[in-house]
Design an enzyme around this catalytic site. Structure first.
Site, short mmCIF file in Angstrom:
data_model
loop_
_atom_site.label_atom_id
_atom_site.label_comp_id
_atom_site.label_asym_id
_atom_site.label_seq_id
_atom_site.Cartn_x
_atom_site.Cartn_y
_atom_site.Cartn_z
N LYS A 186 -2.87 34.22 -20.77
CA LYS A 186 -3.19 32.80 -20.73
C LYS A 186 -4.42 32.55 -19.83
O LYS A 186 -4.81 33.42 -19.06
CB LYS A 186 -1.98 32.00 -20.23
CG LYS A 186 -0.74 32.16 -21.13
CD LYS A 186 -1.01 31.79 -22.58
CE LYS A 186 0.22 31.39 -23.37
NZ LYS A 186 1.03 32.49 -23.90
C1 LIG Z 1 2.66 32.04 -24.26
C2 LIG Z 1 3.40 30.97 -24.95
C3 LIG Z 1 4.72 30.63 -24.63
C4 LIG Z 1 5.60 31.44 -23.73
O1 LIG Z 1 5.09 31.85 -22.58
P1 LIG Z 1 5.59 33.21 -21.85
O2 LIG Z 1 5.11 32.94 -20.45
O3 LIG Z 1 4.91 34.36 -22.49
O4 LIG Z 1 7.07 33.24 -21.93
C5 LIG Z 1 5.29 29.55 -25.26
N1 LIG Z 1 4.64 28.84 -26.18
C6 LIG Z 1 3.37 29.14 -26.52
C7 LIG Z 1 2.69 28.29 -27.53
C8 LIG Z 1 2.72 30.23 -25.95
O5 LIG Z 1 1.49 30.54 -26.33
#
Ligand SMILES: *Cc1c(COP(=O)(O)O)cnc(C)c1O
Length: 408
Positions: A186
């Site tokens: 992210k």
């Molecule tokens: C990355 C992501 C998540 C979940 O995040 P994690 O930290 O990997 O559990 C949820 N929704 C979306 C749209 C994502 O891109």
């Protein structure tokens, strides 16, 4: 796209602060931690950066979604309307609280189609969960109006849209609650981590308790804490928070690079007639982690992907064939492949909603390519990439134009 690309000395220093004291847990140990509270500091930074009253850090974005839903009181038999284009975490979290994910079509914003949402509302609907995919946000005015009219909760999955805004408001701060993910890919990373954002103090307190076994965190002694509710362990560690603390302070640096490189490629591809782009309800608020565009047909999109691969242009995503992001390949959900037994009623409804046809979304996703934007490219490297991409796309369009003329 991801903050890990620029991980460096600043992040190492913050982690070392924690390693020096050895207090890796976010709660308690007041004397030996010597005033170091990285998680608390990061929560404060999240509030000021995104303009929200409360932020609760947790161990992942998925945990943030589960925590938010539990705190909002979403549970057994409740229906949560969500898009067919998302990350599997969104429906996993709905299932985790015993609720039913009701999948509905997206439109050319690559996010929830408000009309499809309105059609999907039943007497069991509790919440609408827009997912702001690939750095740009859903049409929040329309979704808010629908939720207001039908008295539904609005929970934003903003995990993939850190730094995006809609009419001046940050992703995750418009609904009753919003969630962010700080996983490794992210914009801002903690390695693993997430947060629930809300302006509602009572809701925030519930999140604070839920993610730590229900502890009310009222006393100095954890053993003496009261537990007004049952909870879970979704705690973040101080080591993870330390990384995120540096990353969030660098958010404008990251966003500036991302937006500059995005603009370079967008300006080049815009010149090509036949190519169209993802509609953005507020273009100025796009965090620009991806540039998403549409080819005229599915066949041409596949040709472009093959052309990019042949030309060594990496970081392009054809979600239509992707196992994690689009309904078409969520076979484990469609087949009901649970490890454990569900209540019969929940299982029946989940299977019903997961096995519908989504022709409108197929027609969009089959033609869509998302190209990720790196923070490490110089403007010149972005331009070189743009030129190469334009060449591939141009060739595919020309080839199909010739083919269609031949058949006339
Ligand atoms: C990355 C992501 C998540 C979940 O995040 P994690 O930290 O990997 O559990 C949820 N929704 C979306 C749209 C994502 O891109």
């Amino acid at each position: 796209m991801p903050g890990y690309e620029l991980f460096g000395a600043l992040e190492r220093k913050e982690v070392n602060d924690v390693l020096e004291t050895g207090i890796l847990m976010r709660y308690g140990f007041d004397a030996p931690r010597k005033g170091i509270w990285k998680s608390k500091e990061l929560e404060q930074e999240i509030c000021t950066t995104f303009g929200i009253a409360h932020a609760q850090l947790v161990s992942s974005g998925t945990a943030a979604l589960t925590t938010a839903m539990a705190a909002l009181g979403i549970g057994a038999g409740d229906e949560v309307i969500m898009p067919v284009f998302t990350f599997v975490a969104s429906f996993e979290a709905v299932l985790s609280v015993g609720a039913i994910p009701v999948l509905v079509d997206i439109d050319d914003t690559l996010t929830l189609d408000p009309e499809a949402v309105a059609h999907a509302i039943t007497s069991r609907t509790r919440a609408v969960m827009p997912v702001h995919m690939c750095g740009s946000m859903a049409n929040m005015d329309e979704l808010k109006a629908i939720c207001g009219k039908h008295h539904l909760l609005l929970l934003e999955d903003a995990c993939q849209a850190i730094g995006a805004t809609y009419k001046g408001k940050s992703a995750g701060t418009i609904g009753d609650a919003g969630t962010l993910s700080f996983d490794f890919v992210k914009l801002i990373t903690c390695a693993e981590g997430g947060a629930v954002l809300t302006n509602n103090e009572a809701l925030y307190k519930k999140c604070d308790q839920f993610c730590d076994h229900g502890h009310d965190h009222m006393g100095a002694d954890r053993g003496a804490d009261h537990h007004p509710y049952l909870g879970y362990n979704f705690r973040i560690s101080e080591l993870h928070a330390a990384v995120g603390l540096v990353q969030i302070r660098r958010i404008n640096e990251f966003l500036d690079l991302q937006k500059r490189n995005h603009a370079v490629i967008f300006n080049e591809l815009k010149k090509i007639s036949g190519l169209t782009f993802r509609r953005r309800p507020d273009p100025a608020g796009d965090a620009c982690s991806f540039l998403s565009f549409f080819m005229p047909t599915e066949e041409m999109a596949k040709d472009v992907m093959a052309g990019f691969a042949a030309a060594g242009i990496t970081g392009n995503f054809y979600w239509y064939d992707n196992n994690w992001h689009y309904v078409r390949k969520w076979l484990h959900l469609q087949n009901g492949s649970w490890m454990h037994r569900l209540f019969d009623d929940q299982k029946k409804k989940v299977l019903h909603y997961a096995n519908q046809a989504f022709a409108a979304s197929d027609a969009i996703m089959g033609r869509c390519i998302s190209s990720s934007i790196s923070l490490t490219w110089s403007a010149q490297q972005a331009q070189e990439r743009a030129d190469k991409m334009a060449e591939v796309v141009g060739k595919v369009l020309a080839k199909h134009l010739i083919k269609s003329q031949e058949t006339i």
